[in-house]
Structure formats: C-alpha cells, structure tokens
Design a protein around this motif. Structure first.
Motif, PDB file in Angstrom:
ATOM      1  N   ARG A 139      48.969  30.894  38.128  1.00 50.46           N
ATOM      2  CA  ARG A 139      47.519  31.032  38.324  1.00 50.46           C
ATOM      3  C   ARG A 139      46.775  29.812  37.797  1.00 50.46           C
ATOM      4  O   ARG A 139      45.799  29.351  38.419  1.00 50.46           O
ATOM      5  N   THR A 140      47.196  29.274  36.669  1.00 46.84           N
ATOM      6  CA  THR A 140      46.554  28.066  36.134  1.00 46.84           C
ATOM      7  C   THR A 140      46.706  26.891  37.093  1.00 46.84           C
ATOM      8  O   THR A 140      45.748  26.135  37.335  1.00 46.84           O
ATOM      9  N   GLU A 141      47.888  26.745  37.662  1.00 43.66           N
ATOM     10  CA  GLU A 141      48.096  25.663  38.618  1.00 43.66           C
ATOM     11  C   GLU A 141      47.241  25.859  39.869  1.00 43.66           C
ATOM     12  O   GLU A 141      46.661  24.892  40.391  1.00 43.66           O
ATOM     13  N   ARG A 142      47.136  27.085  40.364  1.00 43.87           N
ATOM     14  CA  ARG A 142      46.304  27.334  41.538  1.00 43.87           C
ATOM     15  C   ARG A 142      44.829  27.080  41.240  1.00 43.87           C
ATOM     16  O   ARG A 142      44.105  26.495  42.057  1.00 43.87           O
ATOM     17  N   ASP A 143      44.362  27.547  40.075  1.00 42.51           N
ATOM     18  CA  ASP A 143      42.959  27.315  39.722  1.00 42.51           C
ATOM     19  C   ASP A 143      42.650  25.826  39.656  1.00 42.51           C
ATOM     20  O   ASP A 143      41.592  25.379  40.126  1.00 42.51           O
ATOM     21  N   ALA A 144      43.561  25.047  39.074  1.00 44.38           N
ATOM     22  CA  ALA A 144      43.329  23.602  38.989  1.00 44.38           C
ATOM     23  C   ALA A 144      43.304  22.965  40.380  1.00 44.38           C
ATOM     24  O   ALA A 144      42.452  22.112  40.668  1.00 44.38           O
ATOM     25  N   ARG A 153      32.559  29.155  41.558  1.00 44.18           N
ATOM     26  CA  ARG A 153      32.909  30.248  40.653  1.00 44.18           C
ATOM     27  C   ARG A 153      32.982  31.578  41.388  1.00 44.18           C
ATOM     28  O   ARG A 153      33.873  32.403  41.125  1.00 44.18           O
ATOM     29  N   GLU A 154      32.063  31.807  42.342  1.00 44.63           N
ATOM     30  CA  GLU A 154      32.101  33.058  43.101  1.00 44.63           C
ATOM     31  C   GLU A 154      33.367  33.152  43.944  1.00 44.63           C
ATOM     32  O   GLU A 154      33.998  34.217  44.031  1.00 44.63           O
ATOM     33  N   ARG A 159      38.796  35.396  44.824  1.00 44.15           N
ATOM     34  CA  ARG A 159      40.224  35.119  44.981  1.00 44.15           C
ATOM     35  C   ARG A 159      41.038  35.825  43.901  1.00 44.15           C
ATOM     36  O   ARG A 159      42.122  36.367  44.171  1.00 44.15           O
ATOM     37  N   HIS A 160      40.544  35.840  42.680  1.00 47.72           N
ATOM     38  CA  HIS A 160      41.255  36.551  41.610  1.00 47.72           C
ATOM     39  C   HIS A 160      41.313  38.051  41.884  1.00 47.72           C
ATOM     40  O   HIS A 160      42.317  38.705  41.576  1.00 47.72           O
ATOM     41  N   GLU A 163      44.023  38.524  44.491  1.00 47.04           N
ATOM     42  CA  GLU A 163      45.340  38.297  43.900  1.00 47.04           C
ATOM     43  C   GLU A 163      45.754  39.455  42.997  1.00 47.04           C
ATOM     44  O   GLU A 163      46.937  39.801  42.930  1.00 47.04           O
ATOM     45  N   GLN A 164      44.796  40.052  42.315  1.00 52.52           N
ATOM     46  CA  GLN A 164      45.120  41.197  41.467  1.00 52.52           C
ATOM     47  C   GLN A 164      45.570  42.394  42.294  1.00 52.52           C
ATOM     48  O   GLN A 164      46.460  43.152  41.890  1.00 52.52           O
ATOM     49  N   ILE A 165      44.973  42.559  43.471  1.00 53.25           N
ATOM     50  CA  ILE A 165      45.399  43.654  44.349  1.00 53.25           C
ATOM     51  C   ILE A 165      46.778  43.374  44.930  1.00 53.25           C
ATOM     52  O   ILE A 165      47.623  44.265  45.040  1.00 53.25           O
TER      53      ILE A 165
END
Length: 358
Positions: A139-144, A153-154, A159-160, A163-165
């Motif tokens: 997740r950190t790599e994808r966010d970067a 931010r929205e 997206r988060h 991804e959680q679902i």
C-alpha cells in the motif's frame, strides 16, 4: 573441320636412376642437389625455413613453449598456464554454490523445525503478521506511485475504500497443512454453519464485484452524484432481495412439519379450489367450456395454472400459505380458470347444475 591431335608413340624421357645416394660427398643438405620423392633434381636449392618433416606426414605438432615435442615438463607447464584462470573461476563458482546451498538447507531446516514445534495459534499469528506487513508495504508503494501521478486526497480515500473491500482477509495456507485444516473445518461444520459460511461468501463476492464496478465506472468518468444515485438503487434492490429471502425462509420453515400440517394444507387447498370453481360456475365459464369437451378444460386449466404460478412467485408460495382476507380474495379470483378447467376435465359440471346456488 577440327583435327584431333595424335599422341606420340615415343616414350617420354625419364632421368636415370642414381647409382649412389644423393648425400654422397656432401656434409650438409644444402648442396646443389635435393632429395625428393620423385628422384634427384639438379641445381634446386632447399626451400628456406623448411619445418622438420617425418616422411610424407607433414608437420610434427609441438606444444607452445616446448623446445622439444617430447618435453613433458614444457607440456605440463603450458597446460597448467592455460587451465589456471578457468580453474580459479570454477573454484569461485563452487564456493558460491556451496554457500547458497548451505543457506537454503539452513532455511529449510528452520522452517521444518518451526512447523513441527509451533502451535496452531502461533502459526496463525505469524502468518497474519507477515501478511499485514506485506499489505502495508504494498500500500505504501502504491500510494507513492499514485501521489507521483497526481492523485488527490479524495481519490486516495475512495481507492482505499475499494481496496479494503477487495481485501481477501487473513492469509490462507495453500500447502498440505492448509488443505488438512480446510478439510477438518468442512467435515466438522454443521448444516447451519455451512449455510452461514456460503451466505457470507456470497455477500463478500457481491461487495467485491460492486467495488470493481465502482473503480471501472470512476475510471470511465462517473460523477459523484451518479455514483450516489447508483448506490441508492443498489441499496433498494438489496432490501427487496433481503425481504424475498426472509419470506422464502419462513415458507421453508413452515414446510418442515408433520403429517397433520400437510393434511391441513391439503384441506385448505381443496376448499379454496372449490370456491374458485364455484365462481367459474356462477360466471358461466364452466358451462361455456363444457360445450367443447374435456380437452378444452385441460387447456383452460393449463393456461390458468401458468397465471396462478406467476402470481405465487413461480410456485414458491403455496396456496395454503396465503393469509389475510385481501390476498386470499385475489388468489381465489386468479385460480378461477384453473378450477373451472379441472371441473370440466373431470366431468363434474353436472354436479354444479344439481346444486341450487341461486
């Protein structure tokens, strides 16, 4: 006309065979005569830098750096100089392979020891920690990567959520131990637990499909207002589906009953069908169809049965399960063609004629 030349019959001139060896009277092979296989040729100097020969077999091979072909020490020294770099490379590769093999054997031994000694709770906790670390790192790599591409931010929040679902949940083993655990869980679960598990899997699969749909439509340019409207429609459809499922569950529970309840349902069906047939007689439907014979009664009963099943949720709702006055009235009116057709096909029309219903 072409003239064919005639060959001379005279023998060719052949030099006489020497009467003495060619080296007689010479101290060196550099004289005016040189011995060859074809005989003696006069005044032919020996070729310069002529390599040593052995009869008719040409050059005598000799190793590099060897003064004499039979010098074993020179041959061994040349071979050692040639193979020295390759031997060093082979030795280095063998050391590296031995080191890696030792590491792999050590890791395998550690894993085997860990699998034999750790408990089920320890194994589950370890695998869960490894899985969470992997997910956090990904997740950190994808966010970067998305932040570098200009994600807001929205968009990151949405997206988060998706991804959680789509998260498959705790990691499951795919080796022999995981298969044994799964078989043990499937064998020991009850019918209610299996139904609950299948329902949970279906619900999770539906959420994942909708999350993928949200991502695809968002990439296609769907606005937040359109997404909110679509989600509201999906919620209404879920409520209708839940209500229908609960109704079917109640019907299924009602069907699991003893012989007395089945008898009561059959009596109720007979009474409602008789009331519908009476309505067909009062409206003249039975008399009208009786003139065409029993076959027409069967056709009328089939057509009425299709309408009746469609109104009763394709037969999922039984006739005896209908309650309250207004649904019962609608059921009686909808079953008039079915009951009238059955009366005509069974030849019970005269029975209604003998009964004074007016």
């Amino acid at each position: 006309m072409t003239t064919i030349p005639q060959l001379s019959s005279e023998p060719s001139t052949i030099p006489p065979y020497p009467t003495e060896p060619p080296t007689a009277g010479h101290n060196s092979p550099s004289g005016s005569q040189w011995w060859r296989a074809g005989g003696i040729q006069d005044d032919v100097p020996p070729p310069p830098n002529q390599p040593p020969t052995a009869g008719m077999h040409g050059y005598i091979p000799s190793p590099f750096g060897a003064a004499n072909p039979t010098d074993d020490a020179s041959m061994q020294a040349a071979a050692a100089a040639f193979w020295a770099p390759l031997a060093a490379q082979f030795e280095q590769a063998a050391d590296l392979m031995a080191h890696r093999m030792g590491e792999q054997i050590g890791q395998l031994g550690h894993q085997v020891h860990q699998l034999w000694t750790e408990t089920e709770a320890q194994r589950s906790a370890r695998e869960q920690v490894e899985y969470e670390d992997l997910i956090a790192r990904q997740r950190t790599e994808r966010d970067a990567a998305f932040a570098a591409a200009g994600e807001t931010r929205e968009q990151r929040t949405e997206r988060h959520r998706i991804e959680q679902i789509l998260d498959p949940g705790p990691i499951q083993r795919t080796d022999l131990i995981g298969v044994i655990d799964m078989l043990g869980a499937r064998i020991t679960e009850t019918a209610d637990e299996r139904a609950a598990r299948l329902e949970a899997e279906q619900e999770l699969d539906k959420k994942r499909r909708r999350a993928r749909q949200d991502a695809e439509l968002a990439a296609a340019g769907e606005t937040p207002e359109q997404r909110t409207k679509r989600h509201r429609q999906q919620q209404l459809a879920d409520k209708r589906e839940a209500a229908a499922k609960a109704r079917r569950a109640r019907r299924q529970a009602a069907r699991v009953a003893g012989p007395s309840d089945r008898t009561r349902r059959f009596r109720r069906w007979c009474v409602l069908t008789a009331i519908s047939a009476t309505g067909g007689y009062l409206t003249g439907l039975i008399a009208f169809v009786s003139a065409s014979g029993p076959l027409a009664g069967l056709v009328l009963a089939a057509v009425g049965l299709v309408l009746d099943l469609w109104l009763r949720d394709h037969g999922r709702l039984r006739v005896s399960e209908v309650a309250r006055p207004w649904p019962i009235t609608l059921l009686i009116l909808a079953r008039v063609p079915v009951a009238s057709g059955l009366v005509v096909a069974a030849g019970l029309g005269p029975l209604f004629s003998g009964i004074s219903l007016y």
